[in-house]
Each structure stands twice: as C-alpha cells, then as structure tokens.
Design a protein around this motif. Sequence first.
Motif, PDB file in Angstrom:
ATOM      1  N   MET A  75       0.875  -1.175   0.000  1.00 42.77           N
ATOM      2  CA  MET A  75       0.000   0.000   0.000  1.00 42.77           C
ATOM      3  C   MET A  75       0.908   1.220   0.000  1.00 42.77           C
ATOM      4  O   MET A  75       1.802   1.338   0.826  1.00 42.77           O
ATOM      5  CB  MET A  75      -0.918  -0.012   1.229  1.00 42.77           C
ATOM      6  N   GLU A  76       0.670   2.122  -0.925  1.00 43.17           N
ATOM      7  CA  GLU A  76       1.579   3.235  -1.150  1.00 43.17           C
ATOM      8  C   GLU A  76       1.327   4.438  -0.259  1.00 43.17           C
ATOM      9  O   GLU A  76       1.055   5.532  -0.728  1.00 43.17           O
ATOM     10  CB  GLU A  76       1.546   3.628  -2.621  1.00 43.17           C
ATOM     11  N   SER A  77       1.432   4.245   1.019  1.00 38.31           N
ATOM     12  CA  SER A  77       1.439   5.349   1.970  1.00 38.31           C
ATOM     13  C   SER A  77       2.905   5.524   2.361  1.00 38.31           C
ATOM     14  O   SER A  77       3.766   4.846   1.835  1.00 38.31           O
ATOM     15  CB  SER A  77       0.580   4.993   3.189  1.00 38.31           C
ATOM     16  N   TYR A  78       3.184   6.420   3.265  1.00 37.87           N
ATOM     17  CA  TYR A  78       4.561   6.473   3.775  1.00 37.87           C
ATOM     18  C   TYR A  78       4.504   6.496   5.286  1.00 37.87           C
ATOM     19  O   TYR A  78       3.980   7.436   5.853  1.00 37.87           O
ATOM     20  CB  TYR A  78       5.337   7.683   3.268  1.00 37.87           C
ATOM     21  N   PRO A  79       5.032   5.475   5.915  1.00 41.91           N
ATOM     22  CA  PRO A  79       5.594   4.264   5.326  1.00 41.91           C
ATOM     23  C   PRO A  79       4.511   3.412   4.650  1.00 41.91           C
ATOM     24  O   PRO A  79       3.337   3.488   5.009  1.00 41.91           O
ATOM     25  CB  PRO A  79       6.172   3.511   6.518  1.00 41.91           C
ATOM     26  N   GLY A  80       4.960   2.609   3.688  1.00 40.89           N
ATOM     27  CA  GLY A  80       4.057   1.691   3.021  1.00 40.89           C
ATOM     28  C   GLY A  80       3.612   0.590   3.975  1.00 40.89           C
ATOM     29  O   GLY A  80       4.097   0.502   5.106  1.00 40.89           O
ATOM     30  N   GLN A  81       2.701  -0.237   3.507  1.00 40.08           N
ATOM     31  CA  GLN A  81       2.223  -1.361   4.306  1.00 40.08           C
ATOM     32  C   GLN A  81       2.127  -2.581   3.403  1.00 40.08           C
ATOM     33  O   GLN A  81       1.624  -2.480   2.285  1.00 40.08           O
ATOM     34  CB  GLN A  81       0.854  -1.058   4.896  1.00 40.08           C
ATOM     35  N   ALA A  82       2.648  -3.708   3.890  1.00 37.03           N
ATOM     36  CA  ALA A  82       2.631  -4.934   3.097  1.00 37.03           C
ATOM     37  C   ALA A  82       2.648  -6.144   4.013  1.00 37.03           C
ATOM     38  O   ALA A  82       2.937  -6.035   5.205  1.00 37.03           O
ATOM     39  CB  ALA A  82       3.837  -4.974   2.154  1.00 37.03           C
ATOM     40  N   GLU A  83       2.358  -7.278   3.435  1.00 34.10           N
ATOM     41  CA  GLU A  83       2.449  -8.548   4.147  1.00 34.10           C
ATOM     42  C   GLU A  83       3.747  -9.220   3.724  1.00 34.10           C
ATOM     43  O   GLU A  83       4.004  -9.393   2.526  1.00 34.10           O
ATOM     44  CB  GLU A  83       1.259  -9.427   3.789  1.00 34.10           C
ATOM     45  N   ALA A  84       4.567  -9.570   4.685  1.00 34.04           N
ATOM     46  CA  ALA A  84       5.839 -10.224   4.371  1.00 34.04           C
ATOM     47  C   ALA A  84       5.589 -11.643   3.883  1.00 34.04           C
ATOM     48  O   ALA A  84       4.844 -12.391   4.503  1.00 34.04           O
ATOM     49  CB  ALA A  84       6.736 -10.252   5.603  1.00 34.04           C
ATOM     50  N   GLU A  85       6.208 -11.991   2.760  1.00 30.84           N
ATOM     51  CA  GLU A  85       6.135 -13.365   2.255  1.00 30.84           C
ATOM     52  C   GLU A  85       7.299 -14.193   2.798  1.00 30.84           C
ATOM     53  O   GLU A  85       7.148 -15.357   3.104  1.00 30.84           O
ATOM     54  CB  GLU A  85       6.154 -13.379   0.731  1.00 30.84           C
ATOM     55  N   LYS A  86       8.457 -13.548   2.891  1.00 23.26           N
ATOM     56  CA  LYS A  86       9.665 -14.222   3.384  1.00 23.26           C
ATOM     57  C   LYS A  86      10.518 -13.178   4.090  1.00 23.26           C
ATOM     58  O   LYS A  86      10.656 -12.057   3.610  1.00 23.26           O
ATOM     59  CB  LYS A  86      10.435 -14.831   2.212  1.00 23.26           C
ATOM     60  N   VAL A  87      11.074 -13.554   5.246  1.00 25.11           N
ATOM     61  CA  VAL A  87      11.939 -12.668   6.018  1.00 25.11           C
ATOM     62  C   VAL A  87      13.264 -13.369   6.252  1.00 25.11           C
ATOM     63  O   VAL A  87      13.293 -14.498   6.752  1.00 25.11           O
ATOM     64  CB  VAL A  87      11.306 -12.317   7.387  1.00 25.11           C
ATOM     65  N   LEU A  88      14.349 -12.711   5.889  1.00 18.78           N
ATOM     66  CA  LEU A  88      15.685 -13.240   6.137  1.00 18.78           C
ATOM     67  C   LEU A  88      16.417 -12.251   7.032  1.00 18.78           C
ATOM     68  O   LEU A  88      16.642 -11.099   6.642  1.00 18.78           O
ATOM     69  CB  LEU A  88      16.455 -13.431   4.826  1.00 18.78           C
ATOM     70  N   VAL A  89      16.738 -12.680   8.264  1.00 15.96           N
ATOM     71  CA  VAL A  89      17.509 -11.844   9.177  1.00 15.96           C
ATOM     72  C   VAL A  89      18.985 -12.083   8.858  1.00 15.96           C
ATOM     73  O   VAL A  89      19.472 -13.208   8.930  1.00 15.96           O
ATOM     74  CB  VAL A  89      17.208 -12.183  10.653  1.00 15.96           C
ATOM     75  N   LEU A  90      19.678 -11.012   8.483  1.00 16.15           N
ATOM     76  CA  LEU A  90      21.094 -11.129   8.141  1.00 16.15           C
ATOM     77  C   LEU A  90      21.923 -11.228   9.421  1.00 16.15           C
ATOM     78  O   LEU A  90      21.552 -10.644  10.444  1.00 16.15           O
ATOM     79  CB  LEU A  90      21.523  -9.928   7.301  1.00 16.15           C
ATOM     80  N   PRO A  91      23.040 -11.952   9.369  1.00 22.29           N
ATOM     81  CA  PRO A  91      23.878 -12.081  10.567  1.00 22.29           C
ATOM     82  C   PRO A  91      24.362 -10.715  11.056  1.00 22.29           C
ATOM     83  O   PRO A  91      24.780  -9.882  10.268  1.00 22.29           O
ATOM     84  CB  PRO A  91      25.063 -12.933  10.095  1.00 22.29           C
ATOM     85  N   SER A  92      24.270 -10.515  12.361  1.00 24.41           N
ATOM     86  CA  SER A  92      24.715  -9.266  12.955  1.00 24.41           C
ATOM     87  C   SER A  92      26.222  -9.329  13.196  1.00 24.41           C
ATOM     88  O   SER A  92      26.720 -10.280  13.782  1.00 24.41           O
ATOM     89  CB  SER A  92      23.985  -9.022  14.277  1.00 24.41           C
ATOM     90  N   LYS A  93      26.915  -8.292  12.750  1.00 24.10           N
ATOM     91  CA  LYS A  93      28.372  -8.252  12.906  1.00 24.10           C
ATOM     92  C   LYS A  93      28.748  -7.956  14.353  1.00 24.10           C
ATOM     93  O   LYS A  93      28.096  -7.171  15.029  1.00 24.10           O
ATOM     94  CB  LYS A  93      28.960  -7.176  11.990  1.00 24.10           C
ATOM     95  N   LYS A  94      29.811  -8.605  14.800  1.00 27.46           N
ATOM     96  CA  LYS A  94      30.362  -8.330  16.124  1.00 27.46           C
ATOM     97  C   LYS A  94      31.871  -8.261  15.957  1.00 27.46           C
ATOM     98  O   LYS A  94      32.554  -9.283  15.844  1.00 27.46           O
ATOM     99  CB  LYS A  94      29.981  -9.423  17.121  1.00 27.46           C
ATOM    100  N   PRO A  95      32.408  -7.036  15.927  1.00 30.56           N
ATOM    101  CA  PRO A  95      33.855  -6.885  15.770  1.00 30.56           C
ATOM    102  C   PRO A  95      34.630  -7.610  16.868  1.00 30.56           C
ATOM    103  O   PRO A  95      34.104  -7.855  17.958  1.00 30.56           O
ATOM    104  CB  PRO A  95      34.068  -5.372  15.861  1.00 30.56           C
ATOM    105  N   LYS A  96      35.859  -7.919  16.574  1.00 27.77           N
ATOM    106  CA  LYS A  96      36.722  -8.713  17.457  1.00 27.77           C
ATOM    107  C   LYS A  96      36.735  -8.217  18.902  1.00 27.77           C
ATOM    108  O   LYS A  96      36.578  -8.992  19.829  1.00 27.77           O
ATOM    109  CB  LYS A  96      38.137  -8.731  16.880  1.00 27.77           C
TER     110      LYS A  96
END
Length: 161
Positions: free
Chosen positions: A84-105
């Motif tokens: 839905m084109e509002s700001y922010p938009g609104q949608a139903e997630a089909e797939k969610v991929l959480v990317l690995p969170s970086k942790k410096p040394k």
Amino acid sequence: MKKLPFSFLLLCLWLTGCTTHSKPGIEGYVVKKESGRILVVASKSEDFSSTGGLKEFYPAIWFSHASNKADIGDKVQIWFDVVMESYPGQAEAEKVLVLPSKKPKDADLTESDAIRKALASKEFILSNVPAVKSVTYQSKTDHWEITIHSGESEVMVQIKD
C-alpha cells in the motif's frame, strides 16, 4: 500427441505460480515493532531530486506477519508482493531473512545491539521513520557510532560498548 502440449502448458502455469521473487523487495533495518508488525527502513537512500523530490529518500514499509522473525536493530531482507503506497508503506511479508549481525573482534555488543540502543535514545522516540545510515565500531575508543537520518536531519549517536 494433443495431451503433451496441454500437459506442458499446465506444468508451465504451475511453475510460474509456485515461484517466489528471486530478489528481496527491501533490505534494511527493523526500526520499530508494534501491534504484530515491524517497520523496515531501507539502508540505502534513493535520489529523486531530478524529478523535484527528495535527494535522500529512505523507502520504509510496515510488514505484517514478520514480527516474530526479527527484532529492532536487525538488518533484514524481505520479500513481498503488494504494498500500500502510503509512507511508510504497508505490506504482508512473504519471506523474512535476518542477516547475521556483525560483532567486531574487540566489541561486546553486536551491530544489532548497538542500533537497538541508539534507536531507544531520546532523540528517536518521537521520530516516525528513523533510517540507519551507517554503523561503525571504534575499537580505539570502544564505542559504536550510529548515524541516523530522521526527517530532514541527521544525528550521530555514540553507544558505549
């Protein structure tokens, strides 16, 4: 022989209907979570100044069906179909991929932890759509620097590790 073309057509239709988008519709950070949905703001801005729009615009979408998969501060890729084109938009997630969170040394916090703390700071409690522009760990001073674009301003928040 007449069954082969019809069977082939059915197979093609089935394959077309069962495929998902190969690329995510948005990649960004989860900046808010409420009422069973998450707000994801793109990590890269788009430039619409040539058409009279903003020079630094951050796409943002509220996603339903994703709140149990990602937390505030997580960098995610989300696939979706209709928005839905509002700001922010609104949608139903089909797939969610959480990317690995970086942790410096030498860090105790992860990138997600530092972003979560920065977004919880008083500057962003009233902000509608904060966009995480950059996240850097400074090992010499043992703190994180998170630059957040909010409205027409930009703030650099330092979080002690």
